[in-house]
Every structure is written in structure tokens, then in C-alpha cells.
Design a protein around this motif. Structure first.
Motif, mmCIF file in Angstrom:
data_model
loop_
_atom_site.group_PDB
_atom_site.id
_atom_site.type_symbol
_atom_site.label_atom_id
_atom_site.label_comp_id
_atom_site.label_asym_id
_atom_site.label_seq_id
_atom_site.Cartn_x
_atom_site.Cartn_y
_atom_site.Cartn_z
ATOM 1 N N MET A 1 0.772 -1.065 0.030
ATOM 2 C CA MET A 1 -0.075 -0.084 -0.067
ATOM 3 C C MET A 1 1.004 1.188 -0.051
ATOM 4 S SD MET A 1 -3.194 -0.975 2.605
ATOM 5 C CE MET A 1 -2.248 -0.760 4.024
ATOM 6 N N ALA A 2 0.460 2.159 -0.709
ATOM 7 C CA ALA A 2 1.310 3.452 -1.070
ATOM 8 C C ALA A 2 0.370 4.418 0.045
ATOM 9 C CB ALA A 2 1.062 4.071 -2.057
ATOM 10 N N ALA A 3 -0.797 4.283 0.083
ATOM 11 C CA ALA A 3 -1.840 5.242 0.846
ATOM 12 C C ALA A 3 -3.256 4.358 1.067
ATOM 13 C CB ALA A 3 -1.977 6.366 0.037
ATOM 14 N N ALA B 1 -9.642 12.532 2.839
ATOM 15 C CA ALA B 1 -8.457 12.541 3.436
ATOM 16 C C ALA B 1 -7.542 11.270 3.036
ATOM 17 C CB ALA B 1 -8.777 12.331 4.961
ATOM 18 N N ALA B 2 -6.343 11.438 3.198
ATOM 19 C CA ALA B 2 -5.516 10.408 2.697
ATOM 20 C C ALA B 2 -4.382 10.307 3.823
ATOM 21 C CB ALA B 2 -4.921 10.629 1.439
ATOM 22 N N PHE B 3 -3.962 9.056 4.174
ATOM 23 C CA PHE B 3 -2.503 8.629 4.971
ATOM 24 C C PHE B 3 -1.567 8.070 4.151
ATOM 25 C CE2 PHE B 3 -1.617 8.570 9.482
ATOM 26 C CZ PHE B 3 -0.405 8.197 9.259
ATOM 27 N N GLY C 1 -3.389 11.098 -3.692
ATOM 28 C CA GLY C 1 -3.611 12.203 -4.125
ATOM 29 C C GLY C 1 -5.440 12.263 -3.922
ATOM 30 N N THR C 2 -5.727 13.460 -4.598
ATOM 31 C CA THR C 2 -7.275 13.684 -4.522
ATOM 32 C C THR C 2 -7.958 13.113 -5.461
ATOM 33 O OG1 THR C 2 -6.998 15.683 -5.531
ATOM 34 C CG2 THR C 2 -6.593 15.825 -3.283
ATOM 35 N N ASN D 1 -6.697 7.538 -8.808
ATOM 36 C CA ASN D 1 -5.413 7.149 -8.029
ATOM 37 C C ASN D 1 -5.596 5.959 -6.998
ATOM 38 O OD1 ASN D 1 -4.100 9.387 -9.261
ATOM 39 N ND2 ASN D 1 -4.275 10.607 -7.481
ATOM 40 N N TYR D 2 -6.709 5.600 -7.007
ATOM 41 C CA TYR D 2 -6.918 4.411 -6.125
ATOM 42 C C TYR D 2 -7.293 3.306 -6.503
ATOM 43 C CZ TYR D 2 -5.969 8.326 -2.821
ATOM 44 O OH TYR D 2 -5.268 9.226 -2.034
ATOM 45 N N ASP D 3 -6.829 2.053 -6.078
ATOM 46 C CA ASP D 3 -7.067 0.836 -6.679
ATOM 47 C C ASP D 3 -8.056 -0.154 -5.862
ATOM 48 O OD1 ASP D 3 -3.804 1.398 -6.613
ATOM 49 O OD2 ASP D 3 -4.391 0.991 -8.646
#
Length: 123
Positions: free
Chosen positions: A31-33, A49-51, A104-105, A109-111
Motif C-alpha cells: 500500500m502507498a496510501a 482525506a488520505a494517509f 492524491g485527491t 489514483n486508488y485501486d
């Protein structure tokens, strides 16, 4: 692959608080984020939000700064979204997300996406 289990949504009065949790399992080392998006009825999905998992840094959308915070329990591969001073405009389905490479926003970007948890704020 990564699997997500969300919890913590519900009904709350304006000004109240809720904490959402999202536990990741599987290939979590990649995981990157981890983060959260939300989608209100009739509106587009938006970043909350992201971590950034490896760096340990966080990013919040402007409209939640000062009210929401994101944190994690690294040992449990769990991310939390603490939501304070909730407003009726926060009513939405909240989705936990994982970015394996990017963050990112942008939703693209999210899988991996969770099933979503409903948050309803009454006035």
C-alpha cells in the motif's frame, strides 16, 4: 490483493462526532496510501482525506480541515477518520480506499475501494 472492511457510520445530530474505521488485509505491504472519499446523493464522489502509508504523512480536503482528522494503527493496517462538528452537508456514503502505487485527491489514483458506510447528519 487488498481487502477492506469499513465500520463506524451511522446517524448523528449536527455538531456531533463519528469515527470511521477501515481495516486492510491481504497484500498490505504494497500500500502507498489509505484514505477516504465520500459521495452525497446527486453529487460527485469527492476526496476527504488520505494517509501516505510509508511516509506517515496526511492530507485533508480543505472543507474538512479543523473538523476531521485521519490517523492509523500501523500494526493493525487500519486507518481512522475522526469526524467532529458534523454538519448536514457531511451526509454521504464514505468509502475507504487504498492506493497501491499512487495517492492524491483523484479517485482514479486508488485501486481498491471498500463497500462504503453511510453517514447521516440530522439538523
Amino acid at each position: 490483493q487488498v481487502q477492506l472492511v469499513e465500520s463506524g457510520g451511522g446517524l448523528v445530530q449536527a455538531g456531533g462526532s463519528l469515527r470511521l474505521s477501515c481495516a486492510a488485509s491481504g497484500r498490505t505491504f504494497s500500500m502507498a496510501a489509505m484514505g477516504w472519499f465520500r459521495q452525497a446523493p446527486g453529487k460527485e464522489r469527492e476526496f476527504v482525506a488520505a494517509f501516505r502509508w510509508r511516509l506517515g504523512s496526511t492530507y485533508l480536503a480543505d472543507f474538512v480541515k479543523g473538523r476531521f482528522s485521519i490517523s492509523r494503527d500501523n500494526a493493525k493496517n487500519t486507518v481512522y477518520l475522526q469526524m467532529n462538528n458534523l454538519e448536514p452537508e457531511d451526509t454521504a456514503i464514505y468509502y475507504c480506499v487504498v492506493g497501491l502505487i499512487r495517492w492524491g485527491t483523484r479517485a482514479t489514483n486508488y485501486d481498491v475501494w471498500g463497500q462504503g458506510t453511510q453517514v447521516t447528519v440530522s439538523s
